[in-house]
Design a protein around this motif. Structure first.
Motif, PDB file in Angstrom:
ATOM      1  N   PRO A  40      64.813 -23.781  24.286  1.00  0.00           N
ATOM      2  CA  PRO A  40      66.241 -23.450  24.387  1.00  0.00           C
ATOM      3  C   PRO A  40      66.619 -22.181  23.631  1.00  0.00           C
ATOM      4  N   LYS A  41      67.673 -21.540  24.112  1.00  0.00           N
ATOM      5  CA  LYS A  41      68.217 -20.362  23.437  1.00  0.00           C
ATOM      6  C   LYS A  41      68.922 -20.842  22.174  1.00  0.00           C
ATOM      7  N   MET A  42      68.612 -20.219  21.051  1.00  0.00           N
ATOM      8  CA  MET A  42      69.166 -20.625  19.765  1.00  0.00           C
ATOM      9  C   MET A  42      69.723 -19.404  19.036  1.00  0.00           C
ATOM     10  N   THR A  43      70.553 -19.656  18.034  1.00  0.00           N
ATOM     11  CA  THR A  43      71.060 -18.597  17.173  1.00  0.00           C
ATOM     12  C   THR A  43      70.924 -19.029  15.724  1.00  0.00           C
ATOM     13  N   ALA A  44      70.767 -18.042  14.879  1.00  0.00           N
ATOM     14  CA  ALA A  44      70.815 -18.236  13.425  1.00  0.00           C
ATOM     15  C   ALA A  44      71.726 -17.139  12.913  1.00  0.00           C
ATOM     16  N   MET A  45      72.649 -17.494  12.032  1.00  0.00           N
ATOM     17  CA  MET A  45      73.554 -16.473  11.509  1.00  0.00           C
ATOM     18  C   MET A  45      74.117 -16.908  10.174  1.00  0.00           C
ATOM     19  N   ALA A  46      74.535 -15.920   9.413  1.00  0.00           N
ATOM     20  CA  ALA A  46      75.176 -16.186   8.128  1.00  0.00           C
ATOM     21  C   ALA A  46      75.904 -14.924   7.692  1.00  0.00           C
ATOM     22  N   MET A  47      76.877 -15.130   6.826  1.00  0.00           N
ATOM     23  CA  MET A  47      77.550 -14.023   6.155  1.00  0.00           C
ATOM     24  C   MET A  47      76.833 -13.800   4.832  1.00  0.00           C
ATOM     25  N   VAL A  48      76.400 -12.576   4.613  1.00  0.00           N
ATOM     26  CA  VAL A  48      75.806 -12.189   3.333  1.00  0.00           C
ATOM     27  C   VAL A  48      76.755 -11.140   2.783  1.00  0.00           C
ATOM     28  N   GLY A  49      77.608 -11.554   1.865  1.00  0.00           N
ATOM     29  CA  GLY A  49      78.715 -10.691   1.458  1.00  0.00           C
ATOM     30  C   GLY A  49      79.588 -10.469   2.682  1.00  0.00           C
ATOM     31  N   GLY A  50      79.880  -9.208   3.003  1.00  0.00           N
ATOM     32  CA  GLY A  50      80.673  -8.880   4.188  1.00  0.00           C
ATOM     33  C   GLY A  50      79.829  -8.599   5.414  1.00  0.00           C
ATOM     34  N   GLU A  56      69.345 -14.032  17.744  1.00  0.00           N
ATOM     35  CA  GLU A  56      69.231 -14.846  18.960  1.00  0.00           C
ATOM     36  C   GLU A  56      67.772 -14.881  19.381  1.00  0.00           C
ATOM     37  N   TYR A  57      67.318 -16.099  19.753  1.00  0.00           N
ATOM     38  CA  TYR A  57      65.911 -16.283  20.093  1.00  0.00           C
ATOM     39  C   TYR A  57      65.724 -17.506  20.985  1.00  0.00           C
ATOM     40  N   GLY A  58      64.610 -17.525  21.704  1.00  0.00           N
ATOM     41  CA  GLY A  58      64.196 -18.711  22.440  1.00  0.00           C
ATOM     42  C   GLY A  58      63.313 -19.532  21.518  1.00  0.00           C
ATOM     43  N   SER A  59      63.559 -20.840  21.431  1.00  0.00           N
ATOM     44  CA  SER A  59      62.888 -21.690  20.449  1.00  0.00           C
ATOM     45  C   SER A  59      61.889 -22.647  21.099  1.00  0.00           C
ATOM     46  N   PRO A  60      60.634 -22.201  21.270  1.00  0.00           N
ATOM     47  CA  PRO A  60      59.628 -23.108  21.825  1.00  0.00           C
ATOM     48  C   PRO A  60      59.233 -24.165  20.794  1.00  0.00           C
ATOM     49  N   HIS A  83      60.925 -16.531  26.263  1.00  0.00           N
ATOM     50  CA  HIS A  83      61.723 -16.109  27.423  1.00  0.00           C
ATOM     51  C   HIS A  83      62.310 -14.704  27.351  1.00  0.00           C
ATOM     52  N   HIS A  84      62.745 -14.274  26.200  1.00  0.00           N
ATOM     53  CA  HIS A  84      63.398 -12.973  26.047  1.00  0.00           C
ATOM     54  C   HIS A  84      63.086 -12.482  24.637  1.00  0.00           C
ATOM     55  N   ALA A  85      63.068 -11.195  24.437  1.00  0.00           N
ATOM     56  CA  ALA A  85      62.792 -10.685  23.089  1.00  0.00           C
ATOM     57  C   ALA A  85      63.858 -11.177  22.110  1.00  0.00           C
ATOM     58  N   TRP A 125      66.229  -3.618  22.020  1.00  0.00           N
ATOM     59  CA  TRP A 125      66.382  -5.048  21.755  1.00  0.00           C
ATOM     60  C   TRP A 125      66.503  -5.897  23.013  1.00  0.00           C
ATOM     61  N   ASP A 126      66.898  -5.313  24.127  1.00  0.00           N
ATOM     62  CA  ASP A 126      67.150  -6.074  25.342  1.00  0.00           C
ATOM     63  C   ASP A 126      65.976  -5.938  26.297  1.00  0.00           C
ATOM     64  N   MET A 127      65.002  -6.842  26.157  1.00  0.00           N
ATOM     65  CA  MET A 127      63.842  -6.789  27.052  1.00  0.00           C
ATOM     66  C   MET A 127      63.254  -8.185  27.229  1.00  0.00           C
ATOM     67  N   HIS A 128      62.482  -8.335  28.261  1.00  0.00           N
ATOM     68  CA  HIS A 128      61.781  -9.587  28.517  1.00  0.00           C
ATOM     69  C   HIS A 128      60.533  -9.633  27.641  1.00  0.00           C
ATOM     70  N   LEU A 129      60.545 -10.545  26.687  1.00  0.00           N
ATOM     71  CA  LEU A 129      59.429 -10.699  25.754  1.00  0.00           C
ATOM     72  C   LEU A 129      59.024  -9.331  25.204  1.00  0.00           C
ATOM     73  N   ALA A 130      57.715  -9.039  25.153  1.00  0.00           N
ATOM     74  CA  ALA A 130      57.270  -7.746  24.642  1.00  0.00           C
ATOM     75  C   ALA A 130      56.756  -6.860  25.776  1.00  0.00           C
ATOM     76  N   ASP A 131      57.161  -7.196  27.010  1.00  0.00           N
ATOM     77  CA  ASP A 131      56.664  -6.471  28.189  1.00  0.00           C
ATOM     78  C   ASP A 131      56.922  -4.971  28.111  1.00  0.00           C
ATOM     79  N   ASP A 132      58.109  -4.577  27.650  1.00  0.00           N
ATOM     80  CA  ASP A 132      58.476  -3.160  27.614  1.00  0.00           C
ATOM     81  C   ASP A 132      58.445  -2.594  26.194  1.00  0.00           C
ATOM     82  N   TYR A 133      57.816  -3.311  25.275  1.00  0.00           N
ATOM     83  CA  TYR A 133      57.758  -2.859  23.894  1.00  0.00           C
ATOM     84  C   TYR A 133      57.003  -1.526  23.800  1.00  0.00           C
ATOM     85  N   LYS A 134      57.566  -0.599  23.023  1.00  0.00           N
ATOM     86  CA  LYS A 134      56.926   0.705  22.776  1.00  0.00           C
ATOM     87  C   LYS A 134      57.010   0.994  21.279  1.00  0.00           C
ATOM     88  N   GLN A 135      55.880   1.254  20.669  1.00  0.00           N
ATOM     89  CA  GLN A 135      55.822   1.490  19.231  1.00  0.00           C
ATOM     90  C   GLN A 135      56.692   2.668  18.806  1.00  0.00           C
TER      91      GLN A 135
END
Length: 186
Positions: A40-50, A56-60, A83-85, A125-135
């Protein structure tokens, strides 16, 4: 004759209105019968100061599989999710191991290994997994040592942990391993 025409028009209007309204009715709740996604698509977030830090990630889940150097290959770029980067968004500029990272959204990748992992933030940041990753799009690369736990983390989990109003930690845990890195608001 006028009464019959008026009656027919009234029946048409009622019938048409009912048909239109029926299209807007809530559908039956199939949540109890529908199969839940395995990652499932999941999120983790917090306020660190301001600074609002959002991931956002897919959680296998482990589901009895060999994860490290099995499902997730060693020495290859991994999208660190399913599923998605995976992406991370900082609402303020941060400093990570002496490197200034401007506020914004970044692809979050790793290169796992049994002794050290490479953590990568990519401008893309918007890509399918690491398919289009470029160093060449990396804004940050750092090495971290994975830590082992005796307790299993069945589903891949990210945490944004505030150390204080100015500092925080990003932590990813799955199976019996965790990797983490610190950041500081600027």
């Amino acid at each position: 004759m006028k009464k019959i025409v008026a009656l027919l028009i009234a029946l048409f209007i009622v019938n048409y209105t009912f048909a239109q309204h029926e299209n807007h009715q809530p559908k039956a709740d199939t949540a109890k019968t529908a199969a839940k996604p395995k990652s499932p698509k999941m999120t983790a977030m917090a306020m660190v100061g301001g600074n609002h830090v959002h991931i956002e990630y897919g959680s296998p889940s482990v589901r009895g599989r060999a994860i490290w150097n099995g499902l997730v290959a060693y020495n290859q770029v991994w999208a660190t999710g399913a599923h998605h980067a995976t992406w991370i968004d900082f609402s303020q500029d941060v400093m990570i191991q002496g490197k200034h990272i401007p506020k914004g959204k970044y692809g979050f990748f790793t290169i796992p290994n049994n002794k050290t992992w490479t953590i990568i933030l990519s401008k893309t940041w918007d890509m399918h997994l690491a398919d289009d990753y470029k160093q060449e799009n990396d804004i940050l690369r750092l090495s971290v040592k994975p830590s082992k736990s005796k307790k299993i983390t069945e589903a891949l989990t990210y945490e944004v942990l505030a150390t204080n109003d100015k500092k925080g930690k990003i932590k990813m845990s799955w199976e019996y391993l965790s990797v983490a890195f610190d950041f500081e608001n600027m």
